[in-house]
Motif scaffolding. Sequence first.
Motif, PDB file in Angstrom:
ATOM      1  N   PHE A  65      -1.460 -48.201 -13.461  1.00  0.00           N
ATOM      2  CA  PHE A  65      -1.293 -48.753 -12.121  1.00  0.00           C
ATOM      3  C   PHE A  65      -2.080 -50.049 -11.977  1.00  0.00           C
ATOM      4  O   PHE A  65      -1.570 -51.046 -11.472  1.00  0.00           O
ATOM      5  N   ASN A  66      -3.326 -50.054 -12.437  1.00  0.00           N
ATOM      6  CA  ASN A  66      -4.169 -51.241 -12.340  1.00  0.00           C
ATOM      7  C   ASN A  66      -3.598 -52.392 -13.159  1.00  0.00           C
ATOM      8  O   ASN A  66      -3.680 -53.550 -12.752  1.00  0.00           O
ATOM      9  N   GLN A  67      -2.990 -52.095 -14.299  1.00  0.00           N
ATOM     10  CA  GLN A  67      -2.460 -53.127 -15.181  1.00  0.00           C
ATOM     11  C   GLN A  67      -1.257 -53.845 -14.579  1.00  0.00           C
ATOM     12  O   GLN A  67      -1.125 -55.056 -14.701  1.00  0.00           O
ATOM     13  N   TYR A  68      -0.358 -53.116 -13.920  1.00  0.00           N
ATOM     14  CA  TYR A  68       0.909 -53.686 -13.482  1.00  0.00           C
ATOM     15  C   TYR A  68       1.006 -54.005 -11.989  1.00  0.00           C
ATOM     16  O   TYR A  68       1.908 -54.712 -11.573  1.00  0.00           O
ATOM     17  N   MET A  69       0.121 -53.485 -11.171  1.00  0.00           N
ATOM     18  CA  MET A  69       0.253 -53.666  -9.728  1.00  0.00           C
ATOM     19  C   MET A  69      -0.775 -54.659  -9.187  1.00  0.00           C
ATOM     20  O   MET A  69      -1.840 -54.839  -9.750  1.00  0.00           O
ATOM     21  N   ALA A  70      -0.406 -55.299  -8.083  1.00  0.00           N
ATOM     22  CA  ALA A  70      -1.281 -56.251  -7.403  1.00  0.00           C
ATOM     23  C   ALA A  70      -0.915 -56.260  -5.920  1.00  0.00           C
ATOM     24  O   ALA A  70       0.124 -55.719  -5.521  1.00  0.00           O
ATOM     25  N   CYS A  75       5.942 -50.256  -4.315  1.00  0.00           N
ATOM     26  CA  CYS A  75       6.061 -49.085  -5.179  1.00  0.00           C
ATOM     27  C   CYS A  75       6.278 -47.821  -4.340  1.00  0.00           C
ATOM     28  O   CYS A  75       6.123 -47.821  -3.125  1.00  0.00           O
ATOM     29  N   TYR A  76       6.679 -46.782  -5.048  1.00  0.00           N
ATOM     30  CA  TYR A  76       6.867 -45.443  -4.484  1.00  0.00           C
ATOM     31  C   TYR A  76       5.683 -44.606  -4.933  1.00  0.00           C
ATOM     32  O   TYR A  76       5.324 -44.607  -6.114  1.00  0.00           O
ATOM     33  N   LEU A  77       5.072 -43.884  -4.003  1.00  0.00           N
ATOM     34  CA  LEU A  77       3.940 -43.013  -4.311  1.00  0.00           C
ATOM     35  C   LEU A  77       4.264 -41.589  -3.918  1.00  0.00           C
ATOM     36  O   LEU A  77       4.901 -41.350  -2.894  1.00  0.00           O
ATOM     37  N   GLU A  78       3.789 -40.669  -4.715  1.00  0.00           N
ATOM     38  CA  GLU A  78       3.919 -39.245  -4.406  1.00  0.00           C
ATOM     39  C   GLU A  78       2.565 -38.615  -4.694  1.00  0.00           C
ATOM     40  O   GLU A  78       1.959 -38.887  -5.739  1.00  0.00           O
ATOM     41  N   PHE A 107       7.124 -47.997  -9.928  1.00  0.00           N
ATOM     42  CA  PHE A 107       7.104 -49.390  -9.536  1.00  0.00           C
ATOM     43  C   PHE A 107       8.484 -49.771  -9.028  1.00  0.00           C
ATOM     44  O   PHE A 107       9.491 -49.437  -9.628  1.00  0.00           O
ATOM     45  N   LEU A 108       8.536 -50.494  -7.917  1.00  0.00           N
ATOM     46  CA  LEU A 108       9.792 -50.964  -7.353  1.00  0.00           C
ATOM     47  C   LEU A 108       9.786 -52.487  -7.348  1.00  0.00           C
ATOM     48  O   LEU A 108       8.752 -53.106  -7.510  1.00  0.00           O
ATOM     49  N   GLY A 109      10.932 -53.064  -7.128  1.00  0.00           N
ATOM     50  CA  GLY A 109      11.015 -54.519  -7.099  1.00  0.00           C
ATOM     51  C   GLY A 109      11.577 -55.037  -8.403  1.00  0.00           C
ATOM     52  O   GLY A 109      11.875 -54.298  -9.330  1.00  0.00           O
ATOM     53  N   SER A 110      11.715 -56.352  -8.490  1.00  0.00           N
ATOM     54  CA  SER A 110      12.317 -56.969  -9.661  1.00  0.00           C
ATOM     55  C   SER A 110      11.259 -57.306 -10.697  1.00  0.00           C
ATOM     56  O   SER A 110      10.066 -57.311 -10.420  1.00  0.00           O
ATOM     57  N   LYS A 111      11.721 -57.622 -11.902  1.00  0.00           N
ATOM     58  CA  LYS A 111      10.811 -58.021 -12.970  1.00  0.00           C
ATOM     59  C   LYS A 111      10.080 -59.303 -12.609  1.00  0.00           C
ATOM     60  O   LYS A 111       8.948 -59.505 -13.000  1.00  0.00           O
ATOM     61  N   GLY A 124       8.621 -49.209 -13.725  1.00  0.00           N
ATOM     62  CA  GLY A 124       8.112 -48.093 -14.522  1.00  0.00           C
ATOM     63  C   GLY A 124       7.794 -46.905 -13.663  1.00  0.00           C
ATOM     64  O   GLY A 124       7.725 -46.987 -12.451  1.00  0.00           O
ATOM     65  N   GLN A 125       7.576 -45.803 -14.318  1.00  0.00           N
ATOM     66  CA  GLN A 125       7.264 -44.577 -13.607  1.00  0.00           C
ATOM     67  C   GLN A 125       6.207 -43.839 -14.401  1.00  0.00           C
ATOM     68  O   GLN A 125       6.260 -43.793 -15.619  1.00  0.00           O
ATOM     69  N   ALA A 126       5.225 -43.259 -13.715  1.00  0.00           N
ATOM     70  CA  ALA A 126       4.184 -42.519 -14.413  1.00  0.00           C
ATOM     71  C   ALA A 126       3.735 -41.345 -13.574  1.00  0.00           C
ATOM     72  O   ALA A 126       3.930 -41.306 -12.374  1.00  0.00           O
ATOM     73  N   ARG A 127       3.128 -40.390 -14.225  1.00  0.00           N
ATOM     74  CA  ARG A 127       2.572 -39.234 -13.548  1.00  0.00           C
ATOM     75  C   ARG A 127       1.130 -39.127 -13.971  1.00  0.00           C
ATOM     76  O   ARG A 127       0.827 -39.059 -15.149  1.00  0.00           O
TER      77      ARG A 127
END
Length: 175
Positions: A65-70, A75-78, A107-111, A124-127
Amino acid sequence: MADLNKVMLIGRLSRDPQLRYLPSQSAVCDFGFAVGRKYKLASGESKEETCFVDCTVFGKGAEIFNQYMAKGKQCYLEGRLRLDQWDDKTTGQKRSKLTVVVEDFQFLGSKSDGAGGGGDEGGGQARSGGYGSGPTRAPAAPRGGASRPAPQQQQPDAEPPYGDEQQFKDDDIPF
């Protein structure tokens, strides 16, 4: 009946993620999240309100999350709600804070937004699995004949996304 503590949110980061490590070397990522809501009054006037939420991700998910988000990325959170309570040292009053502990995210949105991870268009998606034991999951299978590059790593015994069903054509889909 059993209790349920489940939160699902789609919004944008209101501040950059902050990564830190616990003494056990487990990663923790804290960030602010903003969720908007639009509605109309009885008079027909449009209104908009924003809810700001503090969120935390643990483990490998925190590092991803820290690497790709700013700040500003969508994004979608659960996850689940956690209530922290403490005594304020300066005033002596009891304080509390409600936080979302993120257990899954996408992660949502475009590249071009920088939110996309891997090779898929939807991000991307992660758990994170609570305190850092969860694996990263592959993106969801494409629907309606949309083409998407195959994932880089596949498990040898993994089932195809639609089982033994045939591939659908665009004319087969009723909507």
